[in-house]
Scaffold this active site. Structure first.
Site, PDB file in Angstrom:
ATOM      1  N   ASP A  86      -8.167   4.489  -9.384  1.00 55.01           N
ATOM      2  CA  ASP A  86      -9.569   4.073  -9.421  1.00 55.01           C
ATOM      3  C   ASP A  86     -10.453   5.273  -9.079  1.00 55.01           C
ATOM      4  OD1 ASP A  86     -12.100   2.895  -9.058  1.00 55.01           O
ATOM      5  OD2 ASP A  86     -11.213   1.036  -8.307  1.00 55.01           O
ATOM      6  N   ASP A 117       0.836  -1.188   0.000  1.00 55.30           N
ATOM      7  CA  ASP A 117       0.000   0.000   0.000  1.00 55.30           C
ATOM      8  C   ASP A 117       0.881   1.251   0.000  1.00 55.30           C
ATOM      9  OD1 ASP A 117      -1.768   2.053   0.540  1.00 55.30           O
ATOM     10  OD2 ASP A 117      -2.562   1.172   2.381  1.00 55.30           O
ATOM     11  N   LYS A 163      -3.195   1.968 -24.406  1.00 54.92           N
ATOM     12  CA  LYS A 163      -4.162   1.476 -25.389  1.00 54.92           C
ATOM     13  C   LYS A 163      -5.585   1.841 -24.985  1.00 54.92           C
ATOM     14  CE  LYS A 163      -1.358  -2.439 -26.971  1.00 54.92           C
ATOM     15  NZ  LYS A 163      -1.253  -3.912 -27.081  1.00 54.92           N
TER      16      LYS A 163
END
Length: 265
Positions: free
Chosen positions: A171, A148, A243
Protein backbone atom coordinates in the site's frame (compact mmCIF):
# COMPACT_ATOMS: atom_id res chain seq x y z
CA UNK A 1 19.49 -25.14 6.15
CA UNK A 2 20.00 -23.99 9.70
CA UNK A 3 19.57 -27.20 11.69
CA UNK A 4 16.73 -28.13 14.00
CA UNK A 5 14.34 -25.41 15.13
CA UNK A 6 14.91 -23.91 18.55
CA UNK A 7 11.15 -23.73 19.14
CA UNK A 8 8.48 -26.43 18.85
CA UNK A 9 7.52 -28.03 15.58
CA UNK A 10 4.82 -26.00 13.91
CA UNK A 11 1.33 -27.46 14.43
CA UNK A 12 -1.68 -27.05 12.18
CA UNK A 13 -4.07 -24.19 11.79
CA UNK A 14 -4.36 -21.94 14.83
CA UNK A 15 -7.78 -20.99 16.16
CA UNK A 16 -9.17 -17.85 14.59
CA UNK A 17 -8.21 -14.71 16.47
CA UNK A 18 -10.91 -12.72 18.21
CA UNK A 19 -10.20 -9.33 16.67
CA UNK A 20 -12.60 -7.64 19.06
CA UNK A 21 -10.14 -8.26 21.89
CA UNK A 22 -6.98 -7.19 20.07
CA UNK A 23 -5.31 -4.06 21.44
CA UNK A 24 -5.57 -0.99 19.29
CA UNK A 25 -2.41 0.24 17.60
CA UNK A 26 -0.61 2.95 19.49
CA UNK A 27 0.49 6.29 18.11
CA UNK A 28 4.14 5.27 18.39
CA UNK A 29 6.01 5.77 15.15
CA UNK A 30 7.63 2.47 14.13
CA UNK A 31 10.42 4.43 12.45
CA UNK A 32 11.55 5.61 15.90
CA UNK A 33 11.11 2.30 17.73
CA UNK A 34 11.90 -0.56 15.34
CA UNK A 35 11.36 -3.34 17.88
CA UNK A 36 7.84 -2.25 18.87
CA UNK A 37 4.79 -2.53 16.68
CA UNK A 38 3.08 0.87 16.56
CA UNK A 39 1.57 2.35 13.42
CA UNK A 40 0.64 -0.43 11.03
CA UNK A 41 1.13 -0.39 7.27
CA UNK A 42 -2.18 -2.14 6.64
CA UNK A 43 -5.84 -2.01 7.57
CA UNK A 44 -7.71 -5.27 8.11
CA UNK A 45 -10.75 -4.91 5.86
CA UNK A 46 -13.83 -7.05 6.06
CA UNK A 47 -14.02 -9.28 3.02
CA UNK A 48 -16.46 -11.92 1.94
CA UNK A 49 -14.95 -15.28 1.14
CA UNK A 50 -16.23 -17.32 -1.74
CA UNK A 51 -17.41 -20.86 -1.19
CA UNK A 52 -14.28 -22.17 -2.91
CA UNK A 53 -11.97 -20.06 -0.78
CA UNK A 54 -13.69 -21.12 2.43
CA UNK A 55 -13.53 -24.79 1.42
CA UNK A 56 -9.84 -24.51 0.57
CA UNK A 57 -9.10 -22.85 3.92
CA UNK A 58 -11.02 -25.52 5.85
CA UNK A 59 -9.50 -28.45 3.99
CA UNK A 60 -5.93 -27.26 3.32
CA UNK A 61 -5.44 -24.90 6.24
CA UNK A 62 -4.32 -27.61 8.67
CA UNK A 63 -1.45 -28.46 6.34
CA UNK A 64 -0.44 -25.11 4.89
CA UNK A 65 -1.35 -22.43 7.46
CA UNK A 66 1.15 -21.93 10.26
CA UNK A 67 0.48 -20.13 13.54
CA UNK A 68 2.18 -16.99 14.75
CA UNK A 69 4.09 -18.45 17.69
CA UNK A 70 6.99 -16.46 19.18
CA UNK A 71 8.20 -19.71 20.78
CA UNK A 72 9.19 -20.75 17.26
CA UNK A 73 12.34 -18.67 16.93
CA UNK A 74 13.55 -20.23 13.66
CA UNK A 75 10.58 -20.34 11.31
CA UNK A 76 12.65 -21.47 8.34
CA UNK A 77 14.07 -24.50 10.17
CA UNK A 78 10.66 -25.39 11.61
CA UNK A 79 8.83 -25.06 8.28
CA UNK A 80 11.44 -26.99 6.31
CA UNK A 81 11.50 -29.70 8.98
CA UNK A 82 7.72 -30.01 8.75
CA UNK A 83 7.93 -30.23 4.97
CA UNK A 84 10.68 -32.84 5.16
CA UNK A 85 8.45 -34.99 7.36
CA UNK A 86 5.94 -34.96 4.49
CA UNK A 87 8.59 -35.96 1.97
CA UNK A 88 9.45 -32.53 0.56
CA UNK A 89 12.97 -31.10 0.62
CA UNK A 90 13.62 -27.47 -0.26
CA UNK A 91 16.95 -25.87 -1.06
CA UNK A 92 15.83 -22.31 -0.30
CA UNK A 93 13.14 -20.40 1.56
CA UNK A 94 11.57 -17.13 0.39
CA UNK A 95 9.24 -14.96 2.46
CA UNK A 96 6.52 -12.99 0.69
CA UNK A 97 4.91 -10.08 2.51
CA UNK A 98 1.32 -9.21 1.63
CA UNK A 99 0.53 -11.65 -1.19
CA UNK A 100 -2.99 -10.32 -1.77
CA UNK A 101 -5.05 -12.93 -3.60
CA UNK A 102 -1.98 -15.08 -4.18
CA UNK A 103 -1.79 -15.19 -7.98
CA UNK A 104 1.86 -14.07 -8.16
CA UNK A 105 2.81 -16.36 -5.28
CA UNK A 106 1.27 -19.39 -6.94
CA UNK A 107 2.88 -18.51 -10.29
CA UNK A 108 6.36 -18.19 -8.78
CA UNK A 109 5.97 -21.28 -6.60
CA UNK A 110 5.08 -23.31 -9.70
CA UNK A 111 8.22 -22.03 -11.43
CA UNK A 112 10.46 -22.86 -8.47
CA UNK A 113 9.35 -26.19 -6.95
CA UNK A 114 12.67 -26.53 -5.07
CA UNK A 115 11.98 -23.34 -3.07
CA UNK A 116 9.66 -23.10 -0.07
CA UNK A 117 7.54 -19.93 -0.15
CA UNK A 118 6.21 -18.63 3.15
CA UNK A 119 3.58 -15.95 2.62
CA UNK A 120 2.29 -13.45 5.19
CA UNK A 121 -1.19 -12.05 4.55
CA UNK A 122 -3.67 -10.64 7.06
CA UNK A 123 -6.77 -10.82 4.83
CA UNK A 124 -8.57 -14.16 5.12
CA UNK A 125 -10.08 -14.15 1.60
CA UNK A 126 -6.55 -13.84 0.22
CA UNK A 127 -5.42 -16.80 2.31
CA UNK A 128 -8.33 -18.85 1.01
CA UNK A 129 -7.62 -17.73 -2.57
CA UNK A 130 -3.98 -18.83 -2.41
CA UNK A 131 -4.94 -22.19 -0.91
CA UNK A 132 -7.45 -22.65 -3.72
CA UNK A 133 -4.69 -21.94 -6.27
CA UNK A 134 -2.39 -24.36 -4.46
CA UNK A 135 -5.01 -27.06 -4.90
CA UNK A 136 -5.65 -26.25 -8.57
CA UNK A 137 -1.94 -26.24 -9.46
CA UNK A 138 -0.99 -29.03 -7.04
CA UNK A 139 1.55 -26.86 -5.24
CA UNK A 140 3.35 -28.39 -2.27
CA UNK A 141 5.88 -25.61 -1.63
CA UNK A 142 3.67 -22.97 0.00
CA UNK A 143 3.11 -22.15 3.66
CA UNK A 144 1.07 -19.24 5.03
CA UNK A 145 0.96 -17.14 8.17
CA UNK A 146 -2.18 -15.05 8.54
CA UNK A 147 -0.42 -12.45 10.64
CA UNK A 148 1.41 -9.13 10.56
CA UNK A 149 4.69 -9.74 8.72
CA UNK A 150 6.60 -7.29 10.92
CA UNK A 151 5.80 -9.36 13.99
CA UNK A 152 6.54 -12.60 12.16
CA UNK A 153 9.98 -11.33 11.14
CA UNK A 154 10.72 -9.93 14.57
CA UNK A 155 9.51 -12.88 16.63
CA UNK A 156 9.93 -15.98 14.48
CA UNK A 157 12.59 -15.55 11.78
CA UNK A 158 16.18 -16.12 12.85
CA UNK A 159 18.90 -13.85 11.43
CA UNK A 160 20.51 -15.03 8.21
CA UNK A 161 17.93 -17.73 7.40
CA UNK A 162 15.98 -16.36 4.43
CA UNK A 163 17.21 -16.68 0.85
CA UNK A 164 14.80 -14.07 -0.48
CA UNK A 165 12.03 -11.66 0.42
CA UNK A 166 9.28 -10.46 -1.93
CA UNK A 167 7.24 -7.32 -1.27
CA UNK A 168 5.04 -6.69 -4.31
CA UNK A 169 2.82 -3.59 -4.51
CA UNK A 170 2.55 -2.67 -0.83
CA UNK A 171 0.00 0.00 0.00
CA UNK A 172 1.62 3.32 -1.06
CA UNK A 173 -0.43 5.40 1.39
CA UNK A 174 -0.64 8.25 -1.09
CA UNK A 175 -1.46 11.13 1.27
CA UNK A 176 1.53 12.80 2.88
CA UNK A 177 0.07 12.53 6.38
CA UNK A 178 -0.11 8.76 5.90
CA UNK A 179 3.47 8.26 4.68
CA UNK A 180 4.44 7.10 8.18
CA UNK A 181 2.26 4.04 7.50
CA UNK A 182 4.36 2.91 4.56
CA UNK A 183 5.93 -0.46 5.15
CA UNK A 184 9.32 0.39 3.66
CA UNK A 185 11.00 2.44 6.38
CA UNK A 186 14.65 2.26 7.57
CA UNK A 187 14.04 0.13 10.71
CA UNK A 188 11.98 -2.42 8.78
CA UNK A 189 14.54 -2.62 5.97
CA UNK A 190 17.24 -3.25 8.58
CA UNK A 191 15.10 -6.05 10.03
CA UNK A 192 14.69 -7.57 6.56
CA UNK A 193 18.40 -7.30 5.81
CA UNK A 194 19.33 -8.98 9.08
CA UNK A 195 17.02 -11.92 8.35
CA UNK A 196 18.53 -12.50 4.90
CA UNK A 197 21.44 -14.88 4.45
CA UNK A 198 24.52 -13.39 2.74
CA UNK A 199 23.77 -13.35 -0.97
CA UNK A 200 20.03 -13.41 -0.31
CA UNK A 201 17.88 -10.93 -2.17
CA UNK A 202 15.13 -8.43 -1.44
CA UNK A 203 12.73 -7.80 -4.34
CA UNK A 204 10.25 -4.93 -4.13
CA UNK A 205 7.81 -3.66 -6.74
CA UNK A 206 5.45 -0.70 -6.83
CA UNK A 207 3.35 1.20 -9.35
CA UNK A 208 3.50 4.48 -7.41
CA UNK A 209 6.54 6.52 -8.43
CA UNK A 210 6.90 8.60 -5.24
CA UNK A 211 6.92 5.38 -3.22
CA UNK A 212 9.44 3.86 -5.63
CA UNK A 213 11.70 6.84 -5.02
CA UNK A 214 11.38 6.45 -1.26
CA UNK A 215 12.07 2.73 -1.52
CA UNK A 216 15.21 3.34 -3.55
CA UNK A 217 16.43 5.95 -1.09
CA UNK A 218 15.78 3.79 1.98
CA UNK A 219 17.27 0.61 0.53
CA UNK A 220 20.32 2.43 -0.81
CA UNK A 221 21.01 3.82 2.66
CA UNK A 222 21.02 0.36 4.29
CA UNK A 223 24.68 -0.73 4.67
CA UNK A 224 23.80 -4.44 4.73
CA UNK A 225 22.34 -4.25 1.21
CA UNK A 226 23.68 -3.49 -2.24
CA UNK A 227 21.72 -2.63 -5.34
CA UNK A 228 21.94 -5.25 -8.09
CA UNK A 229 21.11 -2.60 -10.72
CA UNK A 230 21.87 1.02 -11.50
CA UNK A 231 18.79 2.39 -9.83
CA UNK A 232 15.65 0.41 -10.64
CA UNK A 233 15.95 -3.16 -11.84
CA UNK A 234 14.37 -4.81 -14.88
CA UNK A 235 11.39 -6.93 -13.88
CA UNK A 236 12.75 -10.40 -13.06
CA UNK A 237 11.26 -13.05 -15.32
CA UNK A 238 9.72 -14.93 -12.41
CA UNK A 239 7.47 -12.03 -11.36
CA UNK A 240 4.29 -12.18 -13.47
CA UNK A 241 2.42 -9.15 -14.70
CA UNK A 242 -0.83 -8.81 -12.80
CA UNK A 243 -4.05 -7.85 -14.59
CA UNK A 244 -4.00 -4.52 -12.75
CA UNK A 245 -0.38 -3.97 -13.80
CA UNK A 246 -1.10 -4.84 -17.43
CA UNK A 247 -3.97 -2.35 -17.48
CA UNK A 248 -1.77 0.33 -15.97
CA UNK A 249 0.97 -0.25 -18.50
CA UNK A 250 -1.55 0.08 -21.34
CA UNK A 251 -2.54 3.43 -19.85
CA UNK A 252 1.06 4.56 -19.67
CA UNK A 253 1.55 4.01 -15.94
CA UNK A 254 4.93 2.90 -14.70
CA UNK A 255 6.00 -0.03 -12.56
CA UNK A 256 9.27 -0.01 -10.66
CA UNK A 257 11.16 -3.08 -9.46
CA UNK A 258 14.02 -2.94 -6.98
CA UNK A 259 16.30 -5.90 -6.32
CA UNK A 260 18.89 -5.60 -3.56
CA UNK A 261 21.30 -8.23 -2.26
CA UNK A 262 22.47 -8.94 1.26
CA UNK A 263 26.21 -8.42 1.50
CA UNK A 264 28.52 -10.61 3.54
CA UNK A 265 29.83 -8.98 6.69
Amino acid sequence: MNGAPTGPTLPGTPPAADKSTEPAATATDAADQPHRRGIRSFVVRAGRMTVGQARALAELGPRYVLPHDPATTDLVAAATSQARASGQNYAQTVLEIGFGMGSATAHIAALKPDTLFIGCEVHEPGVGALLKLARIHELQNIRILQHDAVEVLRDMVAPGTLHGVHVFFPDPWHKKRHHKRRLIQPPFVRLLAERLAPGGYLHLATDWQPYAEQMLEVLSAEPLLRNTAEGYAPRPAYRPLTKFEQRGLRLGHGVWDLVFERIAT
